[in-house]
Motif scaffolding. Sequence first.
Motif, short mmCIF file in Angstrom:
data_model
loop_
_atom_site.label_atom_id
_atom_site.label_comp_id
_atom_site.label_asym_id
_atom_site.label_seq_id
_atom_site.Cartn_x
_atom_site.Cartn_y
_atom_site.Cartn_z
N LEU A 8 59.05 50.60 20.96
CA LEU A 8 60.20 51.18 20.27
C LEU A 8 60.76 52.30 21.14
O LEU A 8 60.12 53.34 21.31
CB LEU A 8 59.77 51.73 18.90
N PRO A 9 61.95 52.09 21.73
CA PRO A 9 62.47 53.05 22.71
C PRO A 9 62.83 54.40 22.07
O PRO A 9 63.10 54.51 20.87
CB PRO A 9 63.74 52.37 23.24
N GLY A 10 62.87 55.44 22.91
CA GLY A 10 63.27 56.76 22.46
C GLY A 10 64.72 56.80 22.04
O GLY A 10 65.56 56.11 22.63
N PHE A 11 65.02 57.57 21.00
CA PHE A 11 66.39 57.81 20.51
C PHE A 11 67.13 56.53 20.10
O PHE A 11 68.35 56.51 20.04
CB PHE A 11 67.21 58.56 21.57
N VAL A 12 66.38 55.44 19.84
CA VAL A 12 67.04 54.19 19.49
C VAL A 12 67.82 54.31 18.18
O VAL A 12 68.82 53.60 17.97
CB VAL A 12 66.00 53.04 19.41
N PHE A 13 67.42 55.25 17.30
CA PHE A 13 68.10 55.40 16.02
C PHE A 13 68.94 56.68 15.95
O PHE A 13 69.37 57.08 14.87
CB PHE A 13 67.08 55.41 14.88
N LEU A 14 69.18 57.30 17.09
CA LEU A 14 69.95 58.54 17.13
C LEU A 14 71.35 58.32 16.54
O LEU A 14 72.05 57.38 16.91
CB LEU A 14 70.08 59.04 18.57
N GLY A 15 71.73 59.19 15.60
CA GLY A 15 73.04 59.09 14.98
C GLY A 15 73.08 58.22 13.74
O GLY A 15 74.15 58.02 13.14
N LEU A 16 71.93 57.69 13.32
CA LEU A 16 71.87 56.81 12.15
C LEU A 16 71.20 57.53 10.97
O LEU A 16 70.34 58.38 11.16
CB LEU A 16 71.09 55.53 12.48
N ASP A 17 71.61 57.16 9.78
CA ASP A 17 71.02 57.68 8.55
C ASP A 17 70.24 56.53 7.90
O ASP A 17 70.80 55.68 7.23
CB ASP A 17 72.13 58.17 7.61
N ILE A 18 68.93 56.50 8.14
CA ILE A 18 68.07 55.40 7.67
C ILE A 18 67.09 55.94 6.63
O ILE A 18 66.40 56.94 6.88
CB ILE A 18 67.30 54.76 8.84
N ARG A 19 67.00 55.27 5.49
CA ARG A 19 66.10 55.73 4.42
C ARG A 19 64.79 54.93 4.41
O ARG A 19 63.73 55.50 4.17
CB ARG A 19 66.80 55.60 3.06
N HIS A 20 64.85 53.62 4.60
CA HIS A 20 63.66 52.77 4.61
C HIS A 20 63.67 51.94 5.90
O HIS A 20 64.61 51.19 6.14
CB HIS A 20 63.63 51.81 3.42
N LEU A 21 62.62 52.09 6.70
CA LEU A 21 62.54 51.38 7.98
C LEU A 21 61.31 50.48 8.00
O LEU A 21 60.19 50.94 7.77
CB LEU A 21 62.47 52.38 9.14
N THR A 22 61.54 49.19 8.28
CA THR A 22 60.45 48.22 8.40
C THR A 22 60.49 47.60 9.79
O THR A 22 61.52 47.05 10.19
CB THR A 22 60.59 47.11 7.34
N ILE A 23 59.37 47.72 10.49
CA ILE A 23 59.21 47.00 11.77
C ILE A 23 57.96 46.15 11.59
O ILE A 23 56.84 46.62 11.75
CB ILE A 23 59.05 47.98 12.95
N HIS A 24 58.16 44.90 11.23
CA HIS A 24 57.07 44.06 10.74
C HIS A 24 56.85 42.85 11.64
O HIS A 24 57.80 42.18 12.04
CB HIS A 24 57.42 43.60 9.31
N ASN A 25 55.58 42.61 11.96
CA ASN A 25 55.21 41.40 12.71
C ASN A 25 56.09 41.22 13.95
O ASN A 25 56.66 40.17 14.18
CB ASN A 25 55.33 40.18 11.79
#
Length: 486
Positions: free
Chosen positions: A86-103
């Motif tokens: 999972l790269p650095g700052f990949v979600f920079l600028g996003l408003d995320i409440r529930h994050l799933t990284i599955h399988n």
Amino acid sequence: MARVQVVRWTWAVLVGLCALATCEVQQQCPSRTEMSPCSCTMKKNGLDILCEFTDQQHIIDAMSVLKRKSLIIFYLKLRHNNLRKLPGFVFLGLDIRHLTIHNSSLSVVEESSLSSIGKMLTQLDVSQNSLTTVPSAAYKNLHQLLILNMNHNKISSLHSKAFQGLDTLEILTLYENKITSIDSDAFVGLEKKLKRLNLGGNGLTEIPQKALAPLDMLKKLELQENRIFQISEGDFAGLKNLDSLGLAHNKLKEVPSRVFSHLTLLNSLEIDGNNIDTIHPDAFAGLEENLQYLRLGDNNIHTIPTDALKRLHRLRHLDLRSNNISHISDDAFVGYGDSITFLNLQKNDIKSLTGMTFENLNSLETLNLQNNKLLHVPEEVMENVLDTLRVIDLMDNPLICDCDLQWYRNWIKGLKDKDDEMMQKKRTVCMYPQEHREYSLQSLPLEKMNCVIKSYDSLNNNGKSAKIEIMAPITISFLAWSIRFF
């Protein structure tokens, strides 16, 4: 003046409507072509973004599209992808409440990967990946996180301060990893809020007492499916608010004295699926006031541990299935049976029941005696509990058809609604030796067996079923002859 106020009010309403319209526009999903191969749907609280069966670059591109818009992403689900890192700052600028990284084969989470969403993220699911350690540096800024799911990874140990920074965390699940050791400071920082901890399905051989002791807000602790071979007094010291403890499917052989004495608020205890053959008379000391659910099934218990159970005067659910119990003494439930509503004795070796066996079970609603070795279940055994029982399971016993079994037919006639439907589906049979055939307990050949037929349709003054005896034809004839003779 009134006209001016009306104009002002109208203008305020129009401004408000415009603001709402803008908000609606802002919360619209990007077009399919922009998001492909990811997809977007609208939810009540925000967007639901799904990226499946793709790779890191496509995910980065999709995140770039979302960054250009001021959107609330309620769910971001990355499933079944090739995302080893999972790269650095990949979600920079996003408003995320529930994050799933599955399988997704995830094995590396860079320190800056999650830092930009730490003020918004409340749930994180990284289950079924290839993490070998807790990525503590990436987690340390998740100050709003409530739920962390790390099930089904390859973590072998929990290092010191592994979850530091997660001071709002309430649920932590680490089921089915490879954890064999837990540092005494592993859960530092979780003391204030953590309510549920799942360490099941790992390789622990003992209770990690020092690591658990500070978690005094913990309500539920799951340690099932480990290799814990021994528990002793003090193992659960500090867990003063624990409501539920799961120790099923470990390697325990005994329950020693006062082992749960610190858990005075415990409501549910599961120690089924071990190899327990010894339960000390003081094993459940400290649990008198609150324990209601006790699972002791799938062990090697040879008799109901009455001395240990006597102190549990609030016990409602007692499960002793799949043990080696062959006999139930008359005083087996004396002193604690009043509150039991559910009793499971299926898959034991019980051959007979005496008249006083269930006398103290005044609240019993479900009784499971399936798959034992019962030949007879006399009415005198059951009459004390028939008024409260809603479910009786006698299936898979070598029952012999006799007059004493007619209580079952009369009892089942009094059931209503769902209880009746459930019992009607059970194929409970007995063998009638004279004909070498089976009969349903609801269709006993009472006349053939020359039984005194009993009806339970009326109630006596105590509110219990009153028996009305109707003689079989041969008995009536004999009575008439006797009267003429005298």
